[in-house]
Design a protein around this motif. Structure first.
Motif, short mmCIF file in Angstrom:
data_model
loop_
_atom_site.label_atom_id
_atom_site.label_comp_id
_atom_site.label_asym_id
_atom_site.label_seq_id
_atom_site.Cartn_x
_atom_site.Cartn_y
_atom_site.Cartn_z
N GLY A 1 0.45 -1.02 0.38
CA GLY A 1 0.04 0.08 0.03
C GLY A 1 0.65 0.64 0.26
N ILE A 2 1.61 1.61 0.86
CA ILE A 2 2.62 2.44 0.78
C ILE A 2 3.55 3.20 0.03
CG2 ILE A 2 4.26 3.30 1.98
CD1 ILE A 2 3.28 2.77 4.92
N ALA A 3 4.00 1.63 -0.35
CA ALA A 3 5.15 1.67 -1.71
C ALA A 3 4.62 2.19 -3.31
CB ALA A 3 5.87 0.09 -2.05
N ALA A 4 2.88 1.24 -3.17
CA ALA A 4 2.28 2.07 -4.22
C ALA A 4 2.07 3.27 -4.32
CB ALA A 4 1.33 0.92 -4.41
N TRP A 5 1.90 3.92 -3.32
CA TRP A 5 0.77 5.06 -3.09
C TRP A 5 2.17 6.38 -3.51
CZ3 TRP A 5 2.96 7.92 1.28
CH2 TRP A 5 2.58 9.97 0.74
N LYS A 6 3.76 5.51 -3.08
CA LYS A 6 4.35 6.27 -3.11
C LYS A 6 4.97 6.23 -4.62
CE LYS A 6 7.12 8.00 -0.35
NZ LYS A 6 7.06 9.31 0.20
N ILE A 7 4.88 5.53 -5.51
CA ILE A 7 4.78 5.52 -6.26
C ILE A 7 3.79 6.51 -7.68
CG2 ILE A 7 5.28 3.79 -8.83
CD1 ILE A 7 6.63 1.97 -6.59
N ALA A 8 2.94 6.30 -7.30
CA ALA A 8 1.45 6.86 -7.49
C ALA A 8 2.05 8.81 -7.22
CB ALA A 8 0.47 6.54 -7.44
N ARG A 9 2.24 8.75 -6.73
CA ARG A 9 2.80 9.94 -5.77
C ARG A 9 3.93 11.25 -6.91
NH1 ARG A 9 4.95 12.09 -1.04
NH2 ARG A 9 4.45 14.24 -0.33
N HIS A 10 5.06 9.84 -6.67
CA HIS A 10 5.89 10.13 -7.88
C HIS A 10 5.00 10.72 -9.61
CE1 HIS A 10 9.11 9.04 -4.79
NE2 HIS A 10 8.51 9.97 -4.66
N THR B 1 2.94 -5.39 -12.04
CA THR B 1 4.55 -4.49 -11.80
C THR B 1 5.51 -5.54 -12.22
OG1 THR B 1 4.39 -5.95 -9.83
CG2 THR B 1 3.35 -3.73 -9.31
N ARG B 2 4.91 -6.74 -13.36
CA ARG B 2 6.02 -7.51 -13.69
C ARG B 2 7.13 -6.66 -14.94
NH1 ARG B 2 1.81 -7.97 -17.09
NH2 ARG B 2 1.24 -8.28 -19.14
N ARG B 3 7.91 -6.70 -14.56
CA ARG B 3 9.25 -6.83 -15.29
C ARG B 3 9.12 -4.59 -15.60
NH1 ARG B 3 7.84 -9.46 -21.42
NH2 ARG B 3 8.11 -11.87 -20.06
N GLY B 4 8.73 -4.54 -14.39
CA GLY B 4 8.99 -2.99 -14.10
C GLY B 4 8.08 -2.05 -14.03
N ARG B 5 6.74 -2.68 -14.50
CA ARG B 5 5.65 -1.81 -15.03
C ARG B 5 4.97 -1.30 -13.53
NH1 ARG B 5 3.09 -5.53 -19.24
NH2 ARG B 5 4.92 -6.17 -20.88
N PHE B 6 4.22 -0.24 -13.98
CA PHE B 6 3.35 0.44 -12.63
C PHE B 6 2.19 0.99 -13.71
CE2 PHE B 6 1.81 2.85 -9.33
CZ PHE B 6 1.83 2.34 -8.85
N PRO B 7 0.73 0.19 -13.01
CA PRO B 7 -0.29 0.91 -13.34
C PRO B 7 -0.38 2.58 -12.95
CG PRO B 7 -0.71 -0.18 -11.66
CD PRO B 7 1.28 -0.36 -11.73
N LYS B 8 -1.08 2.98 -14.89
CA LYS B 8 -0.94 4.33 -14.32
C LYS B 8 -2.63 4.85 -14.20
CE LYS B 8 2.50 5.94 -17.75
NZ LYS B 8 3.03 6.35 -19.38
N GLY B 9 -2.85 5.96 -13.06
CA GLY B 9 -4.67 6.33 -12.92
C GLY B 9 -4.37 7.28 -11.88
N ARG B 10 -5.26 7.91 -11.47
CA ARG B 10 -5.54 9.02 -10.43
C ARG B 10 -6.33 7.31 -9.08
NH1 ARG B 10 -5.31 14.24 -10.04
NH2 ARG B 10 -4.58 15.68 -12.25
N TRP B 11 -6.29 6.37 -9.90
CA TRP B 11 -6.84 5.51 -8.83
C TRP B 11 -6.38 4.68 -7.78
CZ3 TRP B 11 -5.88 0.65 -9.65
CH2 TRP B 11 -5.14 0.33 -10.91
N VAL B 12 -5.08 4.63 -8.16
CA VAL B 12 -4.05 4.00 -8.00
C VAL B 12 -3.59 3.84 -6.54
CG1 VAL B 12 -1.41 2.90 -8.35
CG2 VAL B 12 -3.00 3.34 -10.49
N GLY B 13 -2.90 4.99 -6.50
CA GLY B 13 -2.21 5.25 -5.09
C GLY B 13 -3.91 5.46 -3.67
#
Length: 510
Positions: free
Chosen positions: A202-211, A380-392
């Motif tokens: 939760g916190i790590a995904a929130w930090k990435i989305a925030r960045h 998040t496989r292969r370094g990916r990360f979903p985009k969107g305001r809902w992620v955080g």
């Protein structure tokens, strides 16, 4: 005249509120402490600075939670003497030994090595400092075992003999090897890892989305959060598998030791052979005869969960009540301390809506946490990360799911054994003739007003502590790695400056 029923109800609410709040801290501390020790081990073995940053960041959040856990845990022990003194008199010889070992052995080791770990950065060698991390993290596990051994004795008394109407301990080894604790301990431990894993995700995904939103992504920090997130997801997924396996074993044991609890968990009011597992029920689940209840079931599954046999019989509430009445009486004792309950009929049926839905919420929230962990690993496989305001927001919300699963699991466990505070043994695996009704356990010298005042005061204080906990966690999470790491400098700058101590020696002391 004081109504004992009012005192009992208030005492149960008070203990329930404070215990549930305290248990929010416990699984996160246990799971996160072991994960932090693992992160530090990775740094020790590889020298990769990313693992050092992870150790310090997650370690700081773990310490905040640990401190709150200590503060709220102390109150629990006082309640045994103040609100539940009759219970303490009855089980003191057994329960006291477990609490003493938890405090003197586990908590002493825990606090000592935690202190060395906090203040030992740059003062202890890397190997000794790492050993301190493992010492306090494993001590939290030992602490949990002692507490679970005490609770398991309440669920299934063993290792005692009755002397003058009270249990006296004859074998501490029997307490440690109680079949109930051997089933409850791995289930609880997997629950701790599920909570810690979701916390990391939760916190790590929130930090990435925030960045992402700020368009200021530091590549090294992004790798750190990505590593933390996937670590948490893997831990959560493995934990759910462990919960499913240990939960199946625990359920089979519970059907043997506490058949009324498990029949209530299924709203199984009448004996069935074979019995189906209820997925969802509607109607008045609170009625003991369940005549108005309609349930969607999986055929044969409950029989297998109960006995490992798809065609076996599972007894219902209506058939179990006469058995309990024959063994343990139809009426409460004529004890003046019971007041209006003295001589009244005993209701052996737990609160059906609480046990039925508590059992399902426990499983449901655990399954949601597992699905979320699997989704994180996929997206998040292969370094990916979903985009969107809902992620955080979604990531932060997912943190709550294993917490809720743990809470509802304990509510089911404790509410399902009513009207007993010490549950009798229906099978020969424990000591027969040992039980105590919850109505007999509450302090006789405490008025309803005093109990209500303490309940309100503790609830208010705990509410304030919740605000402090959330504020500190949010503040340190927002601060990120920069708030816990000294500035990177050259080797010369890191040397001692005349007093033999590094300038950032207290950078991890809070």
């Amino acid at each position: 005249m004081v109504n004992p029923v009012d005192v009992l109800d208030i005492a149960r609410w008070q203990f329930g509120i404070t215990t549930v709040y305290h248990f929010l801290m416990v699984p996160l501390t246990i799971g996160l402490a072991i994960l932090v020790a693992g992160m530090q081990t990775a740094w020790y073995r590889t020298g990769n600075r990313r693992y050092l940053k992870m150790t310090k960041f997650w370690g700081k959040l773990m310490l905040v939670n640990f401190a709150m856990g200590v503060v709220t845990g102390i109150v629990q022990e006082f309640q045994f003497g103040m609100a539940w003194s009759e219970y303490s008199r009855f089980v003191g010889d057994v329960f006291g030994s477990m609490l003493a070992m938890e405090g003197i052995v586990a908590f002493f080791v825990e606090s000592t090595f935690l202190g060395l770990w906090i203040f030992g950065w740059d003062r202890l060698s890397k190997g000794v400092h790492l050993a301190c991390a493992w010492a306090f993290s494993l001590a939290t596990v030992a602490s949990a075992y002692f507490i679970l051994a005490a609770n398991s004795w309440m669920q299934h008394p063993v290792g005692i003999e009755m002397v003058d109407g009270k249990p006296q301990l004859t074998s501490v080894w029997a307490l440690f090897t109680n079949s109930t604790v051997l089933a409850a301990f791995p289930h609880t431990l997997f629950g701790c890892f599920a909570v810690a894993g979701a916390f990391l995700v939760g916190i790590a995904a929130w930090k990435i989305a925030r960045h992402h939103r700020k368009s200021a992504v530091d590549n090294e920090d992004r790798k750190l959060w990505h590593t933390s997130m996937r670590l948490g997801a893997w831990v959560g997924l493995v934990a759910f598998a462990g919960l499913a396996i240990s939960g199946d074993f625990q359920a089979k044991l519970m059907f043997s030791q506490q058949p009324m609890k498990m029949a209530s968990a299924e709203a199984l009011c009448h004996t069935e052979q074979p019995a189906g597992f209820s997925i969802f029920a509607y109607g008045d689940v609170g009625r003991p005869d369940c005549e108005s209840v309609k349930s969607f079931t999986v055929p044969y599954l409950l029989s297998y969960l109960a006995n490992g046999d798809f065609t076996s019989e599972v007894k219902g509430v209506q058939e179990l009540v006469p058995e309990y009445q024959e063994k343990y009486g139809t009426h409460y004792p004529n004890d003046p301390r019971l007041g209006e309950l003295a001589g009244k009929p005993i209701d052996y049926t737990p609160n059906l809506p609480v046990t039925y839905w508590g059992f399902r919420f426990m499983i449901g929230f655990g399954a949601v946490a597992a699905v979320a962990a699997a989704a994180v690993l996929w997206f998040t496989r292969r370094g990916r990360f979903p985009k969107g305001r809902w992620v955080g927001p979604a990531a932060l919300a997912s943190i709550a799911t294993p917490f809720l699963a743990n809470v509802f699991g304990w509510i089911f466990t404790e509410m399902g054994r009513q009207p007993f505070v010490v549950v009798p043994n229906p099978n020969p695996s424990g000591v027969d003739g040992v039980w105590m009704f919850t109505a007999q356990a509450v302090s006789s010298g405490v008025s309803a007003g005093e109990m209500l005042t303490s309940a309100i005061a503790l609830t208010t204080v705990y509410g304030a502590l919740a605000v402090v906990e959330i504020f500190l966690m949010s503040r340190f999470a927002r601060g990120g790695v920069e708030a816990v790491m000294p500035p990177e400098s050259s080797k010369d700058d890191d040397e001692s400056s005349g007093d033999g101590k590094s300038e950032d020696v207290l950078s991890f002391a809070y």
